[in-house]
Motif scaffolding. Structure first.
Motif, PDB file in Angstrom:
ATOM      1  N   GLU A  25      -0.603  11.524   0.356  1.00 54.47           N
ATOM      2  CA  GLU A  25      -0.295  10.114   0.184  1.00 54.47           C
ATOM      3  C   GLU A  25      -0.987   9.257   1.237  1.00 54.47           C
ATOM      4  OE1 GLU A  25       3.711   7.721   0.588  1.00 54.47           O
ATOM      5  OE2 GLU A  25       3.691   9.072  -1.127  1.00 54.47           O
ATOM      6  N   GLY A  26      -1.661   8.215   0.778  1.00 55.03           N
ATOM      7  CA  GLY A  26      -2.289   7.276   1.695  1.00 55.03           C
ATOM      8  C   GLY A  26      -3.602   7.721   2.278  1.00 55.03           C
ATOM      9  N   VAL A  27      -4.099   8.893   1.921  1.00 57.96           N
ATOM     10  CA  VAL A  27      -5.318   9.425   2.525  1.00 57.96           C
ATOM     11  C   VAL A  27      -6.507   8.492   2.316  1.00 57.96           C
ATOM     12  CG1 VAL A  27      -7.002  11.309   2.397  1.00 57.96           C
ATOM     13  CG2 VAL A  27      -4.578  11.815   2.425  1.00 57.96           C
ATOM     14  N   THR A  28      -6.585   7.859   1.146  1.00 61.53           N
ATOM     15  CA  THR A  28      -7.730   7.009   0.845  1.00 61.53           C
ATOM     16  C   THR A  28      -7.548   5.575   1.298  1.00 61.53           C
ATOM     17  OG1 THR A  28      -6.909   6.348  -1.313  1.00 61.53           O
ATOM     18  CG2 THR A  28      -8.208   8.367  -1.231  1.00 61.53           C
ATOM     19  N   GLY A  29      -6.331   5.152   1.558  1.00 53.38           N
ATOM     20  CA  GLY A  29      -6.074   3.761   1.887  1.00 53.38           C
ATOM     21  C   GLY A  29      -5.986   2.875   0.661  1.00 53.38           C
ATOM     22  N   ARG A  30      -6.096   3.470  -0.538  1.00 54.94           N
ATOM     23  CA  ARG A  30      -6.075   2.698  -1.786  1.00 54.94           C
ATOM     24  C   ARG A  30      -4.723   2.864  -2.479  1.00 54.94           C
ATOM     25  NH1 ARG A  30      -9.815   0.220  -4.745  1.00 54.94           N
ATOM     26  NH2 ARG A  30     -11.526   1.128  -3.584  1.00 54.94           N
ATOM     27  N   LEU A  31      -4.210   1.733  -2.967  1.00 52.63           N
ATOM     28  CA  LEU A  31      -2.965   1.729  -3.730  1.00 52.63           C
ATOM     29  C   LEU A  31      -3.228   1.149  -5.114  1.00 52.63           C
ATOM     30  CD1 LEU A  31      -0.488   0.292  -1.066  1.00 52.63           C
ATOM     31  CD2 LEU A  31      -0.842   2.689  -1.681  1.00 52.63           C
ATOM     32  N   PHE A  32      -2.577   1.724  -6.103  1.00 51.37           N
ATOM     33  CA  PHE A  32      -2.606   1.229  -7.468  1.00 51.37           C
ATOM     34  C   PHE A  32      -1.241   0.603  -7.725  1.00 51.37           C
ATOM     35  CE2 PHE A  32      -1.743   2.319 -12.017  1.00 51.37           C
ATOM     36  CZ  PHE A  32      -2.648   1.425 -12.580  1.00 51.37           C
ATOM     37  N   VAL A  33      -1.207  -0.684  -8.048  1.00 53.11           N
ATOM     38  CA  VAL A  33       0.043  -1.415  -8.209  1.00 53.11           C
ATOM     39  C   VAL A  33       0.212  -1.777  -9.685  1.00 53.11           C
ATOM     40  CG1 VAL A  33       1.416  -3.382  -7.422  1.00 53.11           C
ATOM     41  CG2 VAL A  33      -0.287  -2.365  -5.900  1.00 53.11           C
ATOM     42  N   ARG A  34       1.368  -1.406 -10.253  1.00 45.49           N
ATOM     43  CA  ARG A  34       1.665  -1.686 -11.660  1.00 45.49           C
ATOM     44  C   ARG A  34       2.874  -2.604 -11.766  1.00 45.49           C
ATOM     45  NH1 ARG A  34       2.103   4.123 -14.494  1.00 45.49           N
ATOM     46  NH2 ARG A  34       4.245   3.491 -14.230  1.00 45.49           N
ATOM     47  N   ASN A  35       3.044  -3.183 -12.948  1.00 46.61           N
ATOM     48  CA  ASN A  35       4.194  -4.005 -13.301  1.00 46.61           C
ATOM     49  C   ASN A  35       4.220  -5.336 -12.554  1.00 46.61           C
ATOM     50  OD1 ASN A  35       6.447  -4.274 -15.018  1.00 46.61           O
ATOM     51  ND2 ASN A  35       7.832  -3.874 -13.327  1.00 46.61           N
ATOM     52  N   LEU A  36       3.055  -5.887 -12.259  1.00 46.18           N
ATOM     53  CA  LEU A  36       2.989  -7.192 -11.606  1.00 46.18           C
ATOM     54  C   LEU A  36       3.276  -8.303 -12.613  1.00 46.18           C
ATOM     55  CD1 LEU A  36      -0.276  -6.697  -9.534  1.00 46.18           C
ATOM     56  CD2 LEU A  36       2.032  -6.959  -8.609  1.00 46.18           C
ATOM     57  N   ALA A  37       3.892  -9.376 -12.141  1.00 48.42           N
ATOM     58  CA  ALA A  37       4.062 -10.565 -12.973  1.00 48.42           C
ATOM     59  C   ALA A  37       2.676 -11.123 -13.274  1.00 48.42           C
ATOM     60  CB  ALA A  37       4.905 -11.602 -12.226  1.00 48.42           C
ATOM     61  N   PHE A  38       2.486 -11.647 -14.471  1.00 47.70           N
ATOM     62  CA  PHE A  38       1.177 -12.181 -14.845  1.00 47.70           C
ATOM     63  C   PHE A  38       0.791 -13.391 -13.994  1.00 47.70           C
ATOM     64  CE2 PHE A  38       2.020 -10.391 -19.330  1.00 47.70           C
ATOM     65  CZ  PHE A  38       1.555  -9.147 -18.934  1.00 47.70           C
ATOM     66  N   ALA A  39       1.767 -14.040 -13.370  1.00 48.20           N
ATOM     67  CA  ALA A  39       1.499 -15.217 -12.529  1.00 48.20           C
ATOM     68  C   ALA A  39       1.049 -14.849 -11.118  1.00 48.20           C
ATOM     69  CB  ALA A  39       2.748 -16.091 -12.459  1.00 48.20           C
ATOM     70  N   VAL A  40       1.128 -13.572 -10.726  1.00 47.37           N
ATOM     71  CA  VAL A  40       0.733 -13.146  -9.382  1.00 47.37           C
ATOM     72  C   VAL A  40      -0.764 -13.373  -9.192  1.00 47.37           C
ATOM     73  CG1 VAL A  40       0.421 -11.117  -7.906  1.00 47.37           C
ATOM     74  CG2 VAL A  40       2.589 -11.492  -9.047  1.00 47.37           C
ATOM     75  N   THR A  41      -1.120 -13.913  -8.029  1.00 51.12           N
ATOM     76  CA  THR A  41      -2.525 -14.162  -7.704  1.00 51.12           C
ATOM     77  C   THR A  41      -2.998 -13.175  -6.629  1.00 51.12           C
ATOM     78  OG1 THR A  41      -2.000 -15.704  -5.923  1.00 51.12           O
ATOM     79  CG2 THR A  41      -2.207 -16.628  -8.160  1.00 51.12           C
ATOM     80  N   GLU A  42      -4.309 -13.126  -6.408  1.00 47.80           N
ATOM     81  CA  GLU A  42      -4.845 -12.285  -5.328  1.00 47.80           C
ATOM     82  C   GLU A  42      -4.270 -12.732  -3.990  1.00 47.80           C
ATOM     83  OE1 GLU A  42      -9.019 -11.514  -5.073  1.00 47.80           O
ATOM     84  OE2 GLU A  42      -9.154 -10.911  -7.177  1.00 47.80           O
TER      85      GLU A  42
END
Length: 108
Positions: A25-42
């Motif tokens: 876990e965390g070895v790459t530093g990359r996270l995949f995030v699911r189930n975000l609200a469509f209104a969420v911005t960068e």
């Protein structure tokens, strides 16, 4: 038979990030995030995930046809341990009324 079914299921699941492999876990530093609200911005993602360390990249995914967010994002930290901390603190928490589901990126 059973061998064929197991082989097909194994091949299908090979590309899906697995959650129960905590040793990497965390070895790459990359996270995949699911189930975000469509209104969420960068910017919302940078503000939320930036609390845990310096971000190298924030990529909010869009539907190619509608050009609207599809509720998915990739977050890349400069330091892998910051990704692990963010996942530990934010997975299962709410952001803009939606329950976050975070999967840690794995080395190929």
């Amino acid at each position: 038979g059973a061998w064929y079914k197991d082989k097909v299921m194994m091949d299908v699941d090979a590309d899906v990030p697995q959650e129960d492999e905590d040793e990497d876990e965390g070895v790459t530093g990359r996270l995949f995030v699911r189930n975000l609200a469509f209104a969420v911005t960068e910017e919302d993602l940078r503000r939320t995930f930036g609390k845990f360390g310096e971000l190298a990249e924030v990529h909010l995914c869009f539907n190619k046809e509608t050009r609207r967010p599809n509720g998915l994002a990739f977050i890349l930290y400069l330091m892998p341990q910051h990704a692990a901390e963010a996942k530990a603190k934010l997975d299962g928490k709410f952001l803009q009324g939606r329950l976050l589901h975070i999967i840690a990126g794995k080395m190929p």
